[in-house]
Motif scaffolding. Structure first.
Motif, PDB file in Angstrom:
ATOM      1  N   VAL A   1       0.839  -1.200   0.000  1.00 21.30           N
ATOM      2  CA  VAL A   1       0.000   0.000   0.000  1.00 21.30           C
ATOM      3  C   VAL A   1       0.873   1.249   0.000  1.00 21.30           C
ATOM      4  CG1 VAL A   1      -1.796   1.270   1.230  1.00 21.30           C
ATOM      5  CG2 VAL A   1      -1.848  -1.226   1.202  1.00 21.30           C
ATOM      6  N   THR A   2       1.943   1.226   0.797  1.00 23.84           N
ATOM      7  CA  THR A   2       2.862   2.361   0.851  1.00 23.84           C
ATOM      8  C   THR A   2       3.495   2.618  -0.510  1.00 23.84           C
ATOM      9  OG1 THR A   2       3.359   1.852   3.172  1.00 23.84           O
ATOM     10  CG2 THR A   2       4.879   3.312   2.021  1.00 23.84           C
ATOM     11  N   ALA A   3       3.852   1.542  -1.208  1.00 19.58           N
ATOM     12  CA  ALA A   3       4.455   1.688  -2.539  1.00 19.58           C
ATOM     13  C   ALA A   3       3.495   2.363  -3.510  1.00 19.58           C
ATOM     14  CB  ALA A   3       4.874   0.314  -3.069  1.00 19.58           C
ATOM     15  N   VAL A   4       2.209   1.995  -3.452  1.00 23.14           N
ATOM     16  CA  VAL A   4       1.208   2.599  -4.341  1.00 23.14           C
ATOM     17  C   VAL A   4       1.061   4.085  -4.040  1.00 23.14           C
ATOM     18  CG1 VAL A   4      -1.230   2.640  -4.969  1.00 23.14           C
ATOM     19  CG2 VAL A   4      -0.063   0.452  -4.699  1.00 23.14           C
ATOM     20  N   LEU A   5       0.980   4.436  -2.759  1.00 23.16           N
ATOM     21  CA  LEU A   5       0.836   5.843  -2.388  1.00 23.16           C
ATOM     22  C   LEU A   5       2.085   6.645  -2.747  1.00 23.16           C
ATOM     23  CD1 LEU A   5      -1.015   5.709   1.066  1.00 23.16           C
ATOM     24  CD2 LEU A   5      -1.958   6.066  -1.212  1.00 23.16           C
ATOM     25  N   ALA A   6       3.258   6.007  -2.672  1.00 22.29           N
ATOM     26  CA  ALA A   6       4.489   6.696  -3.060  1.00 22.29           C
ATOM     27  C   ALA A   6       4.486   7.014  -4.548  1.00 22.29           C
ATOM     28  CB  ALA A   6       5.697   5.831  -2.710  1.00 22.29           C
ATOM     29  N   VAL A   7       3.883   6.151  -5.349  1.00 21.13           N
ATOM     30  CA  VAL A   7       3.751   6.422  -6.781  1.00 21.13           C
ATOM     31  C   VAL A   7       2.824   7.613  -7.017  1.00 21.13           C
ATOM     32  CG1 VAL A   7       2.831   5.533  -8.956  1.00 21.13           C
ATOM     33  CG2 VAL A   7       4.237   4.065  -7.515  1.00 21.13           C
ATOM     34  N   VAL A   8       1.710   7.637  -6.286  1.00 23.56           N
ATOM     35  CA  VAL A   8       0.701   8.681  -6.490  1.00 23.56           C
ATOM     36  C   VAL A   8       1.186  10.039  -6.001  1.00 23.56           C
ATOM     37  CG1 VAL A   8      -1.626   9.444  -5.876  1.00 23.56           C
ATOM     38  CG2 VAL A   8      -1.189   7.018  -6.369  1.00 23.56           C
ATOM     39  N   PHE A   9       1.758  10.068  -4.789  1.00 27.28           N
ATOM     40  CA  PHE A   9       2.076  11.357  -4.167  1.00 27.28           C
ATOM     41  C   PHE A   9       3.545  11.761  -4.290  1.00 27.28           C
ATOM     42  CE2 PHE A   9      -1.728   9.865  -1.866  1.00 27.28           C
ATOM     43  CZ  PHE A   9      -2.553  10.951  -2.088  1.00 27.28           C
ATOM     44  N   LEU A  10       4.447  10.799  -4.381  1.00 25.01           N
ATOM     45  CA  LEU A  10       5.866  11.127  -4.466  1.00 25.01           C
ATOM     46  C   LEU A  10       6.424  10.882  -5.868  1.00 25.01           C
ATOM     47  CD1 LEU A  10       7.122   9.555  -1.096  1.00 25.01           C
ATOM     48  CD2 LEU A  10       6.355  11.893  -1.545  1.00 25.01           C
TER      49      LEU A  10
ATOM     50  N   ILE B   1     -12.296  -5.370   7.277  1.00 23.67           N
ATOM     51  CA  ILE B   1     -12.335  -4.088   6.560  1.00 23.67           C
ATOM     52  C   ILE B   1     -11.609  -3.002   7.359  1.00 23.67           C
ATOM     53  CG2 ILE B   1     -13.837  -2.268   5.677  1.00 23.67           C
ATOM     54  CD1 ILE B   1     -13.836  -4.794   3.998  1.00 23.67           C
ATOM     55  N   LEU B   2     -11.790  -3.010   8.673  1.00 23.39           N
ATOM     56  CA  LEU B   2     -11.086  -2.043   9.524  1.00 23.39           C
ATOM     57  C   LEU B   2      -9.586  -2.281   9.485  1.00 23.39           C
ATOM     58  CD1 LEU B   2     -13.482  -1.880  12.614  1.00 23.39           C
ATOM     59  CD2 LEU B   2     -13.166  -0.153  10.852  1.00 23.39           C
ATOM     60  N   PHE B   3      -9.164  -3.560   9.433  1.00 27.21           N
ATOM     61  CA  PHE B   3      -7.738  -3.860   9.318  1.00 27.21           C
ATOM     62  C   PHE B   3      -7.166  -3.259   8.039  1.00 27.21           C
ATOM     63  CE2 PHE B   3      -8.562  -8.102  11.701  1.00 27.21           C
ATOM     64  CZ  PHE B   3      -8.570  -7.429  12.915  1.00 27.21           C
ATOM     65  N   LEU B   4      -7.903  -3.409   6.938  1.00 23.96           N
ATOM     66  CA  LEU B   4      -7.446  -2.876   5.654  1.00 23.96           C
ATOM     67  C   LEU B   4      -7.362  -1.349   5.700  1.00 23.96           C
ATOM     68  CD1 LEU B   4      -6.650  -3.345   2.723  1.00 23.96           C
ATOM     69  CD2 LEU B   4      -9.080  -3.389   2.124  1.00 23.96           C
ATOM     70  N   ALA B   5      -8.367  -0.714   6.299  1.00 26.64           N
ATOM     71  CA  ALA B   5      -8.366   0.749   6.426  1.00 26.64           C
ATOM     72  C   ALA B   5      -7.197   1.220   7.287  1.00 26.64           C
ATOM     73  CB  ALA B   5      -9.693   1.223   7.014  1.00 26.64           C
ATOM     74  N   SER B   6      -6.866   0.437   8.309  1.00 24.15           N
ATOM     75  CA  SER B   6      -5.759   0.821   9.191  1.00 24.15           C
ATOM     76  C   SER B   6      -4.432   0.799   8.438  1.00 24.15           C
ATOM     77  CB  SER B   6      -5.695  -0.105  10.416  1.00 24.15           C
ATOM     78  OG  SER B   6      -5.146  -1.367  10.084  1.00 24.15           O
ATOM     79  N   GLN B   7      -4.265  -0.153   7.513  1.00 27.68           N
ATOM     80  CA  GLN B   7      -3.026  -0.222   6.746  1.00 27.68           C
ATOM     81  C   GLN B   7      -2.918   0.925   5.749  1.00 27.68           C
ATOM     82  OE1 GLN B   7      -0.611  -2.159   7.800  1.00 27.68           O
ATOM     83  NE2 GLN B   7      -2.175  -2.649   9.327  1.00 27.68           N
ATOM     84  N   ILE B   8      -4.051   1.375   5.208  1.00 28.54           N
ATOM     85  CA  ILE B   8      -4.035   2.556   4.344  1.00 28.54           C
ATOM     86  C   ILE B   8      -3.614   3.779   5.153  1.00 28.54           C
ATOM     87  CG2 ILE B   8      -5.460   4.089   2.934  1.00 28.54           C
ATOM     88  CD1 ILE B   8      -7.156   1.630   2.203  1.00 28.54           C
ATOM     89  N   SER B   9      -4.112   3.874   6.389  1.00 28.67           N
ATOM     90  CA  SER B   9      -3.732   4.979   7.275  1.00 28.67           C
ATOM     91  C   SER B   9      -2.246   4.941   7.584  1.00 28.67           C
ATOM     92  CB  SER B   9      -4.534   4.912   8.579  1.00 28.67           C
ATOM     93  OG  SER B   9      -5.920   4.984   8.328  1.00 28.67           O
ATOM     94  N   TRP B  10      -1.712   3.735   7.840  1.00 27.73           N
ATOM     95  CA  TRP B  10      -0.290   3.603   8.136  1.00 27.73           C
ATOM     96  C   TRP B  10       0.555   3.950   6.905  1.00 27.73           C
ATOM     97  CZ3 TRP B  10       2.866   3.552  12.037  1.00 27.73           C
ATOM     98  CH2 TRP B  10       4.186   3.122  11.869  1.00 27.73           C
ATOM     99  N   ALA B  11       0.091   3.602   5.728  1.00 25.14           N
ATOM    100  CA  ALA B  11       0.818   3.929   4.504  1.00 25.14           C
ATOM    101  C   ALA B  11       0.884   5.445   4.313  1.00 25.14           C
ATOM    102  CB  ALA B  11       0.148   3.267   3.303  1.00 25.14           C
ATOM    103  N   ILE B  12      -0.222   6.138   4.604  1.00 20.22           N
ATOM    104  CA  ILE B  12      -0.226   7.604   4.523  1.00 20.22           C
ATOM    105  C   ILE B  12       0.787   8.179   5.511  1.00 20.22           C
ATOM    106  CG2 ILE B  12      -1.611   9.684   4.909  1.00 20.22           C
ATOM    107  CD1 ILE B  12      -4.055   8.067   4.005  1.00 20.22           C
ATOM    108  N   TYR B  13       0.803   7.632   6.724  1.00 20.07           N
ATOM    109  CA  TYR B  13       1.773   8.042   7.746  1.00 20.07           C
ATOM    110  C   TYR B  13       3.199   7.866   7.232  1.00 20.07           C
ATOM    111  CZ  TYR B  13       4.586   7.500  12.040  1.00 20.07           C
ATOM    112  OH  TYR B  13       5.554   7.591  13.013  1.00 20.07           O
ATOM    113  N   SER B  14       3.477   6.726   6.597  1.00 20.60           N
ATOM    114  CA  SER B  14       4.823   6.418   6.114  1.00 20.60           C
ATOM    115  C   SER B  14       5.259   7.375   5.015  1.00 20.60           C
ATOM    116  CB  SER B  14       4.878   4.975   5.612  1.00 20.60           C
ATOM    117  OG  SER B  14       4.539   4.058   6.640  1.00 20.60           O
TER     118      SER B  14
END
Length: 301
Positions: free
Chosen positions: A109-118, A159-172
């Motif tokens: 998830v972090t890798a995907v967000l890094a593509v989008v935002f970084l 579903i909450l577990f998945l949402a939590s990992q998206i939140s952690w990816a944003i944090y990262s």
């Protein structure tokens, strides 16, 4: 040098085991304390210890630059409040085994967000790994049933577990810019302070009373989450990033779900079926492909 590396690898493996045991500790405490209160007490303890150490060693230099304060507040909201709050709440509805397996998705998830935002670039192999890991999560939370997917009747906790990992990816992703000026320890401490304030608001909103009439298991679990999976694990992980590089360190994230599954069976008597095994293998394989660097790729240190 080799002996030093072996020592670092040992502590990285211990870090993975400590983080794998975190859902087990939380699951055992939920009968005595609300998820928001657990998050509040955990990060209050982590932040106080880290701030004491930093101010003792650096004095006023431990204060964060003013330009990073808004980002640190956002990191506290996403990485502490949302990530831990959603994950711990999800444990009320699903198993610690599923929590550990879904948490393994975090690097992808972090890798995907890094593509989008970084605007980072990923190779075809990495995209394939991300796809495989996401399919593994879908398979896991659907319990291998097409009917669950068709009817969108997923388990609320998963579903909450998945949402939590998206939140952690944003944090990262947010933390990459901050850690150009702040150490990982300082970033963790100040984000923890911000997150603690958000959790105070959440606890007051819920009207959860503070009680110290907890069982010995609950006190030991809280100490474990503050010292073990908190202070020690973060310190060892950051030391690994510094000593052997972030890419080699990231490989040890694959140990976390395995450790979580074993500890969940040992301490919570949870059941691991073929669905969890298949979904877990997909997730771990996908994350490995997404984070592995070939011998031709440069090593970042």
């Amino acid at each position: 040098m080799q002996q030093g590396s072996q020592k670092i690898y040992f502590f990285l493996a211990m870090t993975a085991v400590l983080w794998g045991g975190n859902p087990v500790a939380v699951k055992g405490m939920l009968g005595e304390m609300s998820p928001t209160m657990i998050v509040l007490l955990r990060f209050l303890g982590i932040s106080m210890i880290l701030l004491f150490f930093m101010f003792y060693k650096y004095g006023k230099a431990a204060l964060p630059p003013r330009k990073h304060v808004p980002t640190l507040i956002l990191m506290g909201f996403t990485g502490v409040g949302l990530n831990n709050g959603l994950q711990f709440t999800g444990l009320q509805y699903s198993s610690a085994v599923n929590c550990s397996l879904v948490a393994a998705l975090s690097p992808a998830v972090t890798a995907v967000l890094a593509v989008v935002f970084l605007h980072e670039k990923l190779k075809l192999r990495q995209w394939l790994g991300i796809l495989i890991s996401f399919l593994g999560v879908i398979y896991l939370i659907a319990h291998g049933s097409l009917e669950v997917i068709k009817n969108l009747s997923f388990n609320r906790g998963d579903i909450l577990f998945l949402a939590s990992q998206i939140s952690w990816a944003i944090y990262s992703v947010l933390g990459r810019g901050v850690m150009e000026d702040l150490s990982p320890m300082a970033t963790t401490a100040w984000a923890g302070v911000a997150g603690t304030f958000f959790m105070v608001i959440a606890v007051l909103y819920q009207g959860t009373g503070v009680t110290f009439q907890l069982s010995n298991f609950a006190w030991l679990s809280m100490a474990y989450m503050i010292i073990g999976s908190g202070i020690l694990a973060f310190n060892w992980w950051n030391e690994g990033v510094s000593s052997v590089g972030p890419n080699r360190t990231a490989i040890f994230s694959n140990v976390i779900p395995v450790a979580g599954m074993i500890l969940s069976v040992a301490f919570l008597q949870e059941h691991i079926g073929w669905r969890e095994i298949v979904g877990g293998l997909w997730i771990i394989t996908g994350v490995y492909l997404a984070t592995r660097r070939s011998s031709m790729e440069p090593q970042t240190t």
